[in-house]
Design an enzyme around this catalytic site. Structure first.
Site, mmCIF file in Angstrom:
data_model
loop_
_atom_site.group_PDB
_atom_site.id
_atom_site.type_symbol
_atom_site.label_atom_id
_atom_site.label_comp_id
_atom_site.label_asym_id
_atom_site.label_seq_id
_atom_site.Cartn_x
_atom_site.Cartn_y
_atom_site.Cartn_z
ATOM 1 N N THR A 313 0.862 -1.193 0.000
ATOM 2 C CA THR A 313 0.000 0.000 0.000
ATOM 3 C C THR A 313 0.887 1.228 0.000
ATOM 4 O OG1 THR A 313 -0.028 0.427 2.390
ATOM 5 C CG2 THR A 313 -1.639 -1.177 1.535
ATOM 6 N N ASP A 314 0.308 2.368 -0.234
ATOM 7 C CA ASP A 314 1.035 3.596 0.054
ATOM 8 C C ASP A 314 0.741 3.947 1.514
ATOM 9 O OD1 ASP A 314 2.560 5.862 -0.067
ATOM 10 O OD2 ASP A 314 1.767 6.570 -1.968
ATOM 11 N N TRP A 315 1.249 5.073 1.938
ATOM 12 C CA TRP A 315 1.270 5.493 3.345
ATOM 13 C C TRP A 315 -0.115 5.494 4.005
ATOM 14 C CZ3 TRP A 315 5.727 6.509 6.005
ATOM 15 C CH2 TRP A 315 5.597 7.126 7.244
ATOM 16 N N GLU A 316 -0.309 4.602 4.939
ATOM 17 C CA GLU A 316 -1.526 4.566 5.776
ATOM 18 C C GLU A 316 -2.805 4.400 4.972
ATOM 19 O OE1 GLU A 316 -2.043 8.093 8.280
ATOM 20 O OE2 GLU A 316 -1.535 6.868 10.003
ATOM 21 N N ASP A 317 -2.677 3.851 3.772
ATOM 22 C CA ASP A 317 -3.822 3.907 2.874
ATOM 23 C C ASP A 317 -4.963 2.965 3.215
ATOM 24 O OD1 ASP A 317 -3.654 6.054 1.118
ATOM 25 O OD2 ASP A 317 -1.965 5.124 0.108
#
Ligand code: BGC
Length: 756
Positions: A313-317
């Site tokens: 995932t990307d950041w905290e997605d």
């Protein structure tokens, strides 16, 4: 909250027993992992251990202090480390800690060794932790590493081999720090110039970006040699770069056809050369957040493109599916959505809630074990392929070229080949008289940060305290080339310092060099509402132009800021993009004629903020208000860039007038350097589909080659095209080449062929 705190903190590395750790940094752990057969390993793992492999946390989570308020982010907190590894069995760690900056090679080795040593005790069957980092234009979080021009500038070189070399070095210097995974390259197409991450792309064109993507992946990765290579990560699958507002992580509306026509091919090309990992688009397309989109993450990525690597995932997605996108009511629902859509690893990255929730979901039967095993297998395979089961940390002596001149020479060459000369009235450049009186001003004149942009030592790249010593700003490099260089900044990026003083000083100069710039920024902090260059910088040029002296503009922009009102006031425009640590030298050498510019725009430079039309637009977009066909009037066209020498094209030949099935056609052209300096030229072949079931573009790049010609030298350049080069996505979402006439265009030559 990620790196949204921009405080940059000074580091000292602490590690409890330093002398002991120096030894460990060079230890080989080959016997540390008792089981290396992935299937056997998976059969022994608990659900907690499996979920741990699927989670990735930020360095801040295992460091002393609060995650986003770290005093010493490199100070590992042993009890936090134990929680991450022994309790949660976390499989991956990333980055430098929230709001933090670059870390020395030695400290990286100590941090990573400490993690791996602790990890050895985390289970009966320990699995190596994979560390991942954003090495965006070189190993930008490793102190003293080589910083290259940003991707948009690399694309402007039109030299894929140079891009490969830059990525090889980036991999070498990332591995030197003990890091085997690089979150790069960005393969999003740059078709929305407002976007804060435009500079991270290879520009607007599919053909050019695909060529760069393939070489970037090949440079970063290797299937045989892990010592000097890393896993690449294609970012950000899919359609991230084309939000309607131009603001980062805001909705994109892209038809399935356009998604496949424009935004998919770079990823497809990267997969075809073995890209090992992919990061997912944080945003939404047509109302569905990509992290929850099974059609994109599984049907397209896995079933159709046959991607077998790891999707992170990307950041905290995953949490953002609840608190930003509002498609999940709870985090638990969000975890289920994302995992079932096709995510393998969650860049959580600040806590372990993802782990707890995923364990619950599996235990209660909402997510099948088989789904978890699939992701774990991909992750363990990646670790195995990267040699992590064999060697955790390499010896420092394996990297004698780290930060070497040999490497910075490649960066200098890349910056030199990127520089794009957009205007040169009366051959004002190069300045051959070294004693000319130069007056230099503008916000980018004396700043290394403005040459490098974001992802430079820190996330946003604004802090100058980590800058590599000895790298020259434009001013410093000009002073090395010319005897009389007077400087006053005049304006900051967006406010006046002293324009009148500039005018007074410029009066005594022979030539005026104005270095325009943009604040280093990326992602949401880089959102802008107007593409126009801040008014004060335009005013500076405007006022100086009243002196009627030759003005040379140097532009160091993240994206093509509108400069229409000053283009006519400048005699020369040197477009430098974000050329990196060697950019100051390259610009000054270009001005002095030590290098001959050969960069070509990898995007269409707009003339007005609301006129974002790409070079490969449709014929209807050419229709002007007077019904003539000349509405398309960019400030500078895609593929444009001048040279100090002159090239003549002749002897255009096409090997056949018909193109059948698996055949190919050769197009040859003679290029002669009939100017007065050695130089490089980019031969660009375009085509136009005369009639097609989907409205064809007025022209499209289909092949290119950069050639190096001495004065008087000629070269025959051969370019090959096949039927598939003229394919497009039809209304049924199939890639087809339709029968009919194709017009080939090279320089001023045109030739029609018939494709069957
Ligand atoms: C960016 C990614 C980056 C990740 C890790 C995200 O905010 O969108 O490109 O790789 O952070 O730093």
């Amino acid at each position: 909250m990620k790196k949204y705190c921009l405080i940059v903190i000074c580091f000292h590395l602490f590690f409890s027993a330093n002398s002991q750790n120096t030894d460990v940094a060079s230890k080989n752990f080959s016997n540390g992992f008792p089981i290396k057969d992935i299937d056997v390993l998976i059969s022994k793992m608990s659900i907690e251990e499996k979920v741990g492999q699927m989670s990735q946390v930020d360095l801040g989570v295992i460091a002393v202090g609060d995650i986003c308020n770290l005093k010493n982010p490199q100070q590992l907190d042993i009890s936090k480390l134990e929680t991450a590894l022994n309790k949660y069995h976390v499989g991956s760690i990333l980055n430098v800690g929230c709001g933090s900056g670059t870390i020395s090679l030695e400290n990286w080795k100590k941090i990573i060794s400490a993690i791996q040593i602790k990890n050895q005790k985390s289970s009966n069957y320990p699995i190596p932790v994979i560390y991942g980092i954003d090495a965006i234009h070189g190993a930008n979080y490793v102190m003293g590493a080589t910083l290259f021009p940003q991707q948009i500038a690399q694309a402007a070189t039109w030299n894929p081999q140079l891009v490969k070399s830059a990525n090889e070095i980036s991999a070498y210097e990332t591995r030197a720090a003990g890091i085997p995974w690089n979150f790069s390259p960005v393969l999003d197409l740059g078709r929305q110039p407002l976007w804060s991450r435009f500079f991270e792309t290879y520009g607007e064109d599919v053909c050019l970006a695909k060529s760069m993507a393939v070489e970037a992946i090949s440079g970063l990765q290797s299937n045989v040699d892990n010592t000097y290579h890393v896993a690449a990560c294609m970012k950000h699958f899919l359609g991230y770069s084309f939000s309607l507002s131009g603001h980062d992580r805001t909705p994109a509306w892209i038809s399935d056809r356009e998604l496949r026509e424009y935004f998919l091919p770079t990823f497809q090309a990267a997969i075809s050369v073995g890209a090992k990992t992919v990061m997912i688009n944080s945003g939404e397309i047509n109302g569905t957040p990509v992290h929850a989109n099974y059609d994109i993450l599984t049907k397209l990525l896995r079933d159709e493109l046959k991607f077998t690597g790891v999707a992170v995932t990307d950041w905290e997605d995953i949490y953002k599916l609840v608190n930003v996108h509002h498609v999940a009511a709870t985090k638990k629902e969000a975890v289920k959505m994302a995992i079932m859509a096709g995510i393998d690893m969650s860049m959580t990255p600040n806590d372990f809630e993802f782990n707890d929730l995923l364990i619950q979901l599996v235990k209660e039967g909402s997510i099948p074990q088989s789904r978890i095993d699939l992701s774990v297998k991909r992750i363990l395979n990646l670790k195995k392929e990267l040699g992590l089961f064999d060697n955790v940390v390499y010896l420092p002596s394996s990297y004698p070229d780290f930060g070497s001149k040999k490497f910075s020479d490649v960066s200098y060459n890349a910056a030199s080949e990127a520089i794009t000369l957009l205007k040169n009235n009366s051959n004002v450049l190069p300045l051959m008289n070294k004693d000319e009186k130069l007056f230099v001003c503008g916000p980018a004149a004396n700043s290394l940060n403005l040459l490098n942009g974001a992802w430079t030592h820190t996330w946003q790249g604004v802090d100058d305290k980590y800058n590599t010593k000895g790298k020259l700003t434009i001013l410093e490099a000009l002073r090395a080339n010319f005897t009389s260089v007077n400087y006053l900044q005049g304006t900051s990026l967006d406010s006046i310092i002293d324009v009148n003083a500039c005018i007074a000083q410029a009066k005594n100069a022979d030539k005026i060099i104005v270095c325009l710039g943009e604040i280093p920024c990326t992602e949401i902090p880089g959102n802008i509402n107007d593409l126009t260059l801040p008014a004060v910088q335009l005013k500076l040029v405007d006022e100086l132009s009243k002196l009627n002296k030759p003005i040379i503009l140097v532009c160091c922009f993240n994206r093509p800021r509108i400069i229409h009102s000053i283009v006519n006031k400048a005699d020369a425009i040197v477009y430098a993009y974000l050329p990196g640590d060697e950019g100051g030298r390259a610009i000054a050498d270009c001005i002095a004629g030590i290098i001959n510019p050969s960069g070509k725009l990898p995007f269409t430079y707009p003339k007005a903020t609301n006129e974002i039309v790409h070079y490969d637009h449709k014929a209807s977009e050419d229709l002007a208000t007077d019904f003539s066909n000349n509405a398309y009037q960019p400030e500078f066209d895609f593929g444009f860039g001048m040279s100090y020498t002159h090239f003549t094209y002749s002897d255009f030949k096409v090997s056949s007038d018909t193109l059948l099935n698996n055949d190919s056609i050769s197009i040859s052209i003679k290029v002669t350097n009939d100017g007065k300096l050695n130089g490089k030229e980019v031969v660009q072949l375009y085509y136009k589909d005369i009639v097609a079931s989907i409205t064809p573009s007025v022209k499209k790049l289909v092949a290119f080659e950069k050639v190096d010609l001495n004065v008087g030298q000629s070269l025959i350049v051969n370019l090959k095209v096949t039927k598939s080069d003229f394919s497009f996505i039809n209304k049924d979402l199939k890639r087809v080449t339709e029968e009919g006439t194709i017009e080939l265009m090279l320089s001023d030559f045109k030739h029609a062929i018939y494709v069957k």
